[in-house]
Scaffold this motif. Structure first.
Motif, PDB file in Angstrom:
ATOM      1  N   HIS A 155       0.814  -1.213   0.000  1.00 51.86           N
ATOM      2  CA  HIS A 155       0.000   0.000   0.000  1.00 51.86           C
ATOM      3  C   HIS A 155       0.859   1.279   0.000  1.00 51.86           C
ATOM      4  O   HIS A 155       0.506   2.268  -0.648  1.00 51.86           O
ATOM      5  CB  HIS A 155      -0.890  -0.071   1.250  1.00 51.86           C
ATOM      6  CG  HIS A 155      -1.830   1.054   1.432  1.00 51.86           C
ATOM      7  ND1 HIS A 155      -3.081   1.078   0.866  1.00 51.86           N
ATOM      8  CD2 HIS A 155      -1.721   2.209   2.132  1.00 51.86           C
ATOM      9  CE1 HIS A 155      -3.694   2.196   1.214  1.00 51.86           C
ATOM     10  NE2 HIS A 155      -2.893   2.901   1.984  1.00 51.86           N
ATOM     11  N   HIS A 159       1.076   4.645  -2.389  1.00 54.06           N
ATOM     12  CA  HIS A 159       1.025   6.077  -2.064  1.00 54.06           C
ATOM     13  C   HIS A 159       2.170   6.836  -2.737  1.00 54.06           C
ATOM     14  O   HIS A 159       1.977   7.956  -3.224  1.00 54.06           O
ATOM     15  CB  HIS A 159       1.097   6.288  -0.545  1.00 54.06           C
ATOM     16  CG  HIS A 159      -0.252   6.198   0.131  1.00 54.06           C
ATOM     17  ND1 HIS A 159      -1.326   6.980  -0.230  1.00 54.06           N
ATOM     18  CD2 HIS A 159      -0.691   5.425   1.155  1.00 54.06           C
ATOM     19  CE1 HIS A 159      -2.368   6.690   0.543  1.00 54.06           C
ATOM     20  NE2 HIS A 159      -2.020   5.739   1.391  1.00 54.06           N
ATOM     21  N   SER A 186       0.040   9.353   6.659  1.00 59.15           N
ATOM     22  CA  SER A 186      -1.331   8.874   6.480  1.00 59.15           C
ATOM     23  C   SER A 186      -1.949   8.536   7.832  1.00 59.15           C
ATOM     24  O   SER A 186      -1.382   8.828   8.885  1.00 59.15           O
ATOM     25  CB  SER A 186      -1.336   7.653   5.564  1.00 59.15           C
ATOM     26  OG  SER A 186      -0.809   6.546   6.251  1.00 59.15           O
ATOM     27  N   ASP A 357      -6.708   6.998   0.287  1.00 56.76           N
ATOM     28  CA  ASP A 357      -6.652   5.656  -0.294  1.00 56.76           C
ATOM     29  C   ASP A 357      -7.517   5.527  -1.553  1.00 56.76           C
ATOM     30  O   ASP A 357      -8.637   6.030  -1.609  1.00 56.76           O
ATOM     31  CB  ASP A 357      -7.104   4.632   0.747  1.00 56.76           C
ATOM     32  CG  ASP A 357      -6.093   4.515   1.863  1.00 56.76           C
ATOM     33  OD1 ASP A 357      -4.975   5.060   1.722  1.00 56.76           O
ATOM     34  OD2 ASP A 357      -6.406   3.880   2.881  1.00 56.76           O
ATOM     35  N   MET A 361      -3.677   3.825  -7.347  1.00 54.36           N
ATOM     36  CA  MET A 361      -2.296   3.680  -6.868  1.00 54.36           C
ATOM     37  C   MET A 361      -1.884   2.210  -6.741  1.00 54.36           C
ATOM     38  O   MET A 361      -0.711   1.872  -6.881  1.00 54.36           O
ATOM     39  CB  MET A 361      -2.109   4.418  -5.534  1.00 54.36           C
ATOM     40  CG  MET A 361      -2.819   3.810  -4.337  1.00 54.36           C
ATOM     41  SD  MET A 361      -2.655   4.927  -2.909  1.00 54.36           S
ATOM     42  CE  MET A 361      -2.760   3.734  -1.558  1.00 54.36           C
TER      43      MET A 361
HETATM   44 ZN    ZN Z   1      -3.208   4.888   2.765  1.00 49.60          ZN
END
Ligand code: ZN
Ligand code: KG4
Length: 390
Positions: A155, A159, A186, A357, A361
């Motif tokens: 993840h 980003h 985040s 989110d 991405m």
């Molecule tokens: Zn995130």
């Protein structure tokens, strides 16, 4: 190639269809379909994200998001996807613990033709494990029918690439100059990552307790503001700045600002806010002043630590990503600081909609990591890794 990407690490259920032409990092990424369902309204009631609730909501939202992304991409065709008995059984087993998701998916397959997909990219961590598992199991179930490979995505790499992806101008990832540092801020993370080249990540600093977004959310809650707290605090702080309001009570601390490392700490700051508001009824002026002081405090720390990293590693590019990078004040402050002190260093922020989110991405990071994709036999080995690190 066509990538289907899935994101369920926290409180957004997202699915995208991205058409890719070329090799990473020189490819163009056309967003054919992009669907996102935010659980914010549900979690707002509790003032934060509960993994069990998030998991249930993902299971409810995934098939609708799939339909919505495919519809936008003009790929949804009524008809029947041929599912053999053993495949249906596999889907039932894979999604057994996912609150009805197997039935939703099988029903969808009975009514629709699935298009050709070359690669499924799915977030495997970091994040809330029960939430991650829903997306991963769904990816595996789809792969069983689509007969395509699955790539488990970090993840945080998502980003970073989201901050470099220019959806407004050319659908490409910026050709940055290395070395670069990524400041990832985040709800779950606060990290400084050194990049000597594409895909080469070295974590040089991180929070020792709360993440910065978590601090925004908790402080907002202490002040009686709704979840998520970041944008709420940002609005009040902006008013305080135009009114030139001084700090509410004592100026808040700037935790770890002088330490000789690249780490952060935000839980003390949150505690300082708790002490200052305990037993008080805050007026609008108080709230604005406190929001400003808090946003100033976290921004001071971010700037100081990022400056130190830029100096030590002689960076040519600064990448700022994660939900908190949506903050207008943090963007403005980092940009002006770097322009004044490192005029040759290019600073990158995500385009609108790509800070928080999303699954675009995840498609970008999936394409970057295509060499690690798993095919049929190895797909079952993909697991949720709540603490997956770059
Ligand atoms: Zn995130
Ligand atoms: O990246 P993200 O969507 O989810 C995680 O991976 O954690 O980040 C969510 C965080 C929340 O804590 C939220 O309060 C914060 O990003 N956030 C902001 C702003 N918009 C979202 N923080 C400060 N200013 C904002 N404008």
């Amino acid at each position: 190639m066509r990538i289907l990407s899935i994101e369920t690490s926290c409180d957004e259920t997202a699915i995208s269809i991205v058409n890719v032409v070329g090799d990473f990092p020189n490819a163009t990424y056309e967003i054919a379909g992009n669907a996102l369902h935010s659980q914010i309204d549900i979690h707002a009631e509790f003032g934060g994200v509960f993994p069990k609730v998030a998991k249930r909501e993902h299971a409810l939202a995934l098939v609708p998001m799939l339909i919505s992304a495919l519809t936008e991409a003009e790929l949804l065709e009524e008809g029947l996807t041929f599912v053999r008995d053993e495949e249906a059984e596999k889907i039932r087993v894979l999604l057994e613990r996912e609150d009805g998701l197997a039935a939703f998916l099988l029903d969808f397959l009975e009514k629709n033709n699935l298009p050709e997909i070359d690669l499924i990219a799915v977030t495997s961590g970091p994040g809330l494990e029960p939430a991650l598992w829903v997306g991963i199991s769904f990816a595996k179930a789809l792969a069983a029918v689509l007969k395509c490979p699955v790539v488990p995505v970090n993840h945080m790499e998502g980003h970073i690439l989201a901050s470099l992806y220019n959806v407004v101008e050319d659908d490409r990832v910026a050709q940055i100059i290395f070395p670069a540092v990524a400041l990832l801020i985040s709800g779950g993370h606060t990290e400084l990552i050194l990049m000597s080249d594409w895909i080469k990540y070295e974590k040089i600093g991180q929070t020792r307790d709360d993440a910065i977004g978590e601090a925004f959310d908790k402080v907002a809650r202490l002040m009686g503001l709704p979840y998520p707290g970041g944008p709420e605090i940002g609005k009040l702080a902006a008013i305080a700045r135009t009114r030139n309001l001084p700090p509410y009570k004592d100026r808040l601390p700037r935790p770890m600002i002088t330490t000789d490392d690249f780490d952060f700490s935000f839980s003390g700051l949150k505690t300082a806010v708790r002490y200052s508001v305990e037993g008080e009824t805050l007026t609008d002026d108080n709230k604005q002043a406190l929001a400003r002081d808090f946003e100033d405090a976290v921004t001071d720390v971010l700037i100081k630590k990022t400056h130190k990293a830029a100096e030590k590693y002689g960076i040519e590019s600064l990448i700022v990503g994660g939900g908190v990078s949506a903050s207008v004040f943090i963007r403005h402050s980092l940009t002006t600081h770097f322009l004044a002190h490192f005029p040759d260093c290019e600073v990158y922020f995500p385009n609108p909609g790509l800070s928080t989110d999303n699954s675009i991405m995840i498609a970008l990071a999936g394409h970057a990591q295509m060499t690690t994709a798993r095919t049929a036999g190895a797909i079952p080995l993909i697991r949720a890794e709540g603490n997956r690190s770059l």
